[in-house]
Motif scaffolding. Structure first.
Motif, mmCIF file in Angstrom:
data_model
loop_
_atom_site.group_PDB
_atom_site.id
_atom_site.type_symbol
_atom_site.label_atom_id
_atom_site.label_comp_id
_atom_site.label_asym_id
_atom_site.label_seq_id
_atom_site.Cartn_x
_atom_site.Cartn_y
_atom_site.Cartn_z
ATOM 1 N N GLU A 220 0.815 -1.220 0.000
ATOM 2 C CA GLU A 220 0.000 0.000 0.000
ATOM 3 C C GLU A 220 0.849 1.272 0.000
ATOM 4 O O GLU A 220 0.413 2.331 0.445
ATOM 5 N N GLU A 221 2.065 1.148 -0.510
ATOM 6 C CA GLU A 221 2.855 2.329 -0.840
ATOM 7 C C GLU A 221 2.271 2.901 -2.132
ATOM 8 O O GLU A 221 1.893 2.157 -3.031
ATOM 9 N N MET A 222 2.184 4.217 -2.207
ATOM 10 C CA MET A 222 1.524 4.850 -3.347
ATOM 11 C C MET A 222 2.456 5.826 -4.053
ATOM 12 O O MET A 222 3.412 6.331 -3.454
ATOM 13 N N ALA A 223 2.160 6.100 -5.321
ATOM 14 C CA ALA A 223 2.965 7.048 -6.086
ATOM 15 C C ALA A 223 2.092 7.777 -7.101
ATOM 16 O O ALA A 223 1.124 7.218 -7.624
ATOM 17 N N THR A 224 2.453 9.045 -7.357
ATOM 18 C CA THR A 224 1.837 9.813 -8.425
ATOM 19 C C THR A 224 2.932 10.251 -9.395
ATOM 20 O O THR A 224 4.026 10.628 -8.969
ATOM 21 N N VAL A 225 2.626 10.203 -10.684
ATOM 22 C CA VAL A 225 3.589 10.578 -11.716
ATOM 23 C C VAL A 225 2.902 11.515 -12.706
ATOM 24 O O VAL A 225 1.820 11.196 -13.211
ATOM 25 N N ILE A 226 3.508 12.673 -12.973
ATOM 26 C CA ILE A 226 2.999 13.623 -13.958
ATOM 27 C C ILE A 226 4.072 13.850 -15.019
ATOM 28 O O ILE A 226 5.201 14.231 -14.694
ATOM 29 N N LEU A 227 3.720 13.617 -16.287
ATOM 30 C CA LEU A 227 4.669 13.726 -17.392
ATOM 31 C C LEU A 227 4.153 14.693 -18.450
ATOM 32 O O LEU A 227 2.955 14.770 -18.688
ATOM 33 N N SER A 228 5.063 15.415 -19.093
ATOM 34 C CA SER A 228 4.679 16.243 -20.228
ATOM 35 C C SER A 228 5.877 16.488 -21.134
ATOM 36 O O SER A 228 6.993 16.694 -20.659
ATOM 37 N N LEU A 229 5.624 16.479 -22.438
ATOM 38 C CA LEU A 229 6.646 16.845 -23.421
ATOM 39 C C LEU A 229 6.448 18.271 -23.941
ATOM 40 O O LEU A 229 7.226 18.735 -24.763
ATOM 41 N N HIS A 230 5.382 18.954 -23.459
ATOM 42 C CA HIS A 230 5.100 20.291 -23.978
ATOM 43 C C HIS A 230 4.719 21.254 -22.852
ATOM 44 O O HIS A 230 3.979 22.216 -23.061
ATOM 45 N N ALA A 231 5.223 20.985 -21.652
ATOM 46 C CA ALA A 231 4.992 21.873 -20.506
ATOM 47 C C ALA A 231 6.133 21.666 -19.524
ATOM 48 O O ALA A 231 6.263 20.609 -18.911
ATOM 49 N N LYS A 232 6.957 22.672 -19.391
ATOM 50 C CA LYS A 232 8.123 22.571 -18.520
ATOM 51 C C LYS A 232 7.698 22.494 -17.062
ATOM 52 O O LYS A 232 6.843 23.253 -16.598
ATOM 53 N N GLN A 233 8.260 21.573 -16.321
ATOM 54 C CA GLN A 233 8.085 21.498 -14.871
ATOM 55 C C GLN A 233 9.370 20.939 -14.278
ATOM 56 O O GLN A 233 10.176 20.336 -14.993
ATOM 57 N N PRO A 234 9.589 21.154 -13.005
ATOM 58 C CA PRO A 234 10.844 20.688 -12.412
ATOM 59 C C PRO A 234 10.945 19.174 -12.413
ATOM 60 O O PRO A 234 9.940 18.481 -12.227
ATOM 61 N N LYS A 235 12.159 18.683 -12.627
ATOM 62 C CA LYS A 235 12.419 17.251 -12.508
ATOM 63 C C LYS A 235 12.624 16.970 -11.017
ATOM 64 O O LYS A 235 13.743 16.979 -10.506
ATOM 65 N N ARG A 236 11.517 16.742 -10.341
ATOM 66 C CA ARG A 236 11.561 16.645 -8.882
ATOM 67 C C ARG A 236 10.930 15.340 -8.416
ATOM 68 O O ARG A 236 9.867 14.955 -8.865
ATOM 69 N N GLY A 237 11.618 14.674 -7.498
ATOM 70 C CA GLY A 237 11.070 13.494 -6.855
ATOM 71 C C GLY A 237 10.978 13.726 -5.361
ATOM 72 O O GLY A 237 11.920 14.228 -4.744
ATOM 73 N N THR A 238 9.829 13.396 -4.769
ATOM 74 C CA THR A 238 9.637 13.509 -3.322
ATOM 75 C C THR A 238 9.202 12.154 -2.782
ATOM 76 O O THR A 238 8.228 11.579 -3.272
ATOM 77 N N ILE A 239 9.944 11.658 -1.802
ATOM 78 C CA ILE A 239 9.651 10.359 -1.207
ATOM 79 C C ILE A 239 9.286 10.590 0.254
ATOM 80 O O ILE A 239 10.125 11.039 1.043
ATOM 81 N N ALA A 240 8.028 10.312 0.611
ATOM 82 C CA ALA A 240 7.526 10.617 1.958
ATOM 83 C C ALA A 240 7.447 9.348 2.810
ATOM 84 O O ALA A 240 6.836 8.353 2.417
ATOM 85 N N PHE A 241 8.058 9.439 4.007
ATOM 86 C CA PHE A 241 8.070 8.341 4.969
ATOM 87 C C PHE A 241 7.358 8.775 6.255
ATOM 88 O O PHE A 241 6.950 9.933 6.399
ATOM 89 N N ASP A 242 7.255 7.860 7.196
ATOM 90 C CA ASP A 242 6.667 8.172 8.502
ATOM 91 C C ASP A 242 7.361 9.350 9.178
ATOM 92 O O ASP A 242 6.713 10.230 9.739
ATOM 93 N N LYS A 243 8.693 9.334 9.135
ATOM 94 C CA LYS A 243 9.463 10.258 9.969
ATOM 95 C C LYS A 243 10.141 11.374 9.185
ATOM 96 O O LYS A 243 10.932 12.131 9.749
ATOM 97 N N GLY A 244 9.847 11.475 7.906
ATOM 98 C CA GLY A 244 10.463 12.533 7.124
ATOM 99 C C GLY A 244 10.232 12.326 5.642
ATOM 100 O O GLY A 244 9.661 11.320 5.223
ATOM 101 N N TYR A 245 10.685 13.304 4.854
ATOM 102 C CA TYR A 245 10.576 13.146 3.403
ATOM 103 C C TYR A 245 11.874 13.581 2.742
ATOM 104 O O TYR A 245 12.632 14.400 3.255
ATOM 105 N N VAL A 246 12.112 12.985 1.571
ATOM 106 C CA VAL A 246 13.327 13.225 0.811
ATOM 107 C C VAL A 246 12.954 13.928 -0.490
ATOM 108 O O VAL A 246 12.016 13.516 -1.180
ATOM 109 N N GLU A 247 13.698 14.976 -0.847
ATOM 110 C CA GLU A 247 13.494 15.672 -2.111
ATOM 111 C C GLU A 247 14.762 15.571 -2.959
ATOM 112 O O GLU A 247 15.869 15.789 -2.458
ATOM 113 N N ILE A 248 14.570 15.252 -4.226
ATOM 114 C CA ILE A 248 15.686 15.211 -5.170
ATOM 115 C C ILE A 248 15.285 15.996 -6.415
ATOM 116 O O ILE A 248 14.244 15.719 -7.021
#
Length: 324
Positions: A220-248
């Motif tokens: 029951e780990e979940m993920a959302t993914v948004i992709l586009s070839l014609h709309a610039k957005q940051p190449k950002r990954g966020t991984i959320a845990f119980d005790k914190g989250y990681v951003e890359i």
């Protein structure tokens, strides 16, 4: 470590980066093959490569070639994989490694039959930052994984003849940039997602220009993914845990991550590796695989990601000419 003879099949951007990576470690590519012989000659002259094949298929017959790096368009991969693997060559193939799961299953079977290493050149599996983050996650200090959020948006001009939007070159967001986002998701998820929902927006050529994807696995780990070839957005990954989250940020070749701890909001910066060495890390891991560390190439993750991409495109009903 034994010195291996690398051949590049293709002379594009990635092949240039591969040649530069080899030179950075005091080495060089052994040979170059390309559909256009003149381009192969120019590439060889640029990097001081001694061997250029008159015909592209000659690379498969060269007994001195140990590893072939394939960086031609997606829809040509399976053709070259068949020839290389049947010839007993180890192969590192650009992403997406094939068009679909059936092609990848065939390639995997050929690799096993001929006792060679097959791997996808997915930077995420080889950048040191991801290996470092895995150590932190495995320590338990962040708790259980809950949610991953992925963004990857490029702005490509509406030139419907280029590879990004061209169905005849296997264009579209999924195989070009979605493979990165889904590889990131698979790297951190405990198991392959079993529930997948998606939406798609098509380019005028009929390839996927934009997509949104929801994923959940048996834990029951979940993920959302948004992709586009014609709309610039940051190449950002966020991984959320119980005790914190990681951003890359710039995650395909990331070198830095920021951990924010839930309890007090404190931050920790993790740095490892160098973006400019992305191809070098792939080369070094591939050679380690040839020396017995097969798991380092993560072909199982490549298989899981290809299965997801194939399922999603099947749900959309979007096929390339080679698949019809």
């Amino acid at each position: 470590m034994k010195r291996y003879n690398w051949a590049t099949l293709g002379c594009g951007v990635i092949a240039n980066q591969l040649a530069e990576a080899m030179i950075s470690r005091g080495d060089n590519l052994y040979s170059v093959a390309n559909r256009t012989h003149e381009k192969a000659l120019e590439f060889a002259a640029k990097y001081g490569i001694e061997k250029v094949y008159d015909k592209i298929d000659d690379v498969f017959e060269d007994e001195n070639v140990d590893i072939i790096y394939i960086s031609t368009p997606h829809n040509t991969h399976i053709e070259y994989l068949r020839k290389a693997l049947k010839a007993g060559k180890h192969v590192l193939c650009e992403k997406s490694i094939t068009l679909n799961s059936n092609e990848l299953d065939e390639a995997i079977a050929l690799a096993e039959e001929n006792h060679v290493i097959l791997a996808e050149a997915m930077t995420i599996f080889h950048m040191p930052i991801y290996k470092e983050l895995n150590k932190i996650i495995e320590s338990g200090k962040l708790g259980d994984l809950k949610l991953i959020q992925m963004n990857f948006g490029s702005y490509k001009e509406y030139d419907m003849t280029n590879r990004f939007f061209n169905r005849n070159l296997a264009g579209g967001a999924m195989l070009d940039i979605g493979v990165y986002a889904l590889s990131f998701v698979r790297w951190f998820m405990s198991s392959k997602p079993t529930e997948i929902l998606s939406q798609v927006r098509y380019a005028p050529t009929g390839v996927d220009e934009q997509a949104s994807i929801l994923l959940k696995n048996k834990e029951e780990e979940m993920a959302t993914v948004i992709l586009s070839l014609h709309a610039k957005q940051p190449k950002r990954g966020t991984i959320a845990f119980d005790k914190g989250y990681v951003e890359i940020f710039e995650y395909p070749r990331g070198e830095e991550a920021v951990i924010t701890y839930t309890e007090d909001g404190s931050k920790e910066v993790i740095k490892s590796g160098n973006t400019s060495n992305a191809l070098l890390y792939e080369v070094e891991d591939m050679e380690k695989a040839l020396n017995g560390n097969h798991d380092i190439m993560h072909l199982n993750y490549t298989k899981d990601v290809m299965d997801m991409m194939t399922e999603i495109r099947n749900e959309w009903g979007m096929k390339y000419p080679e698949e019809i």
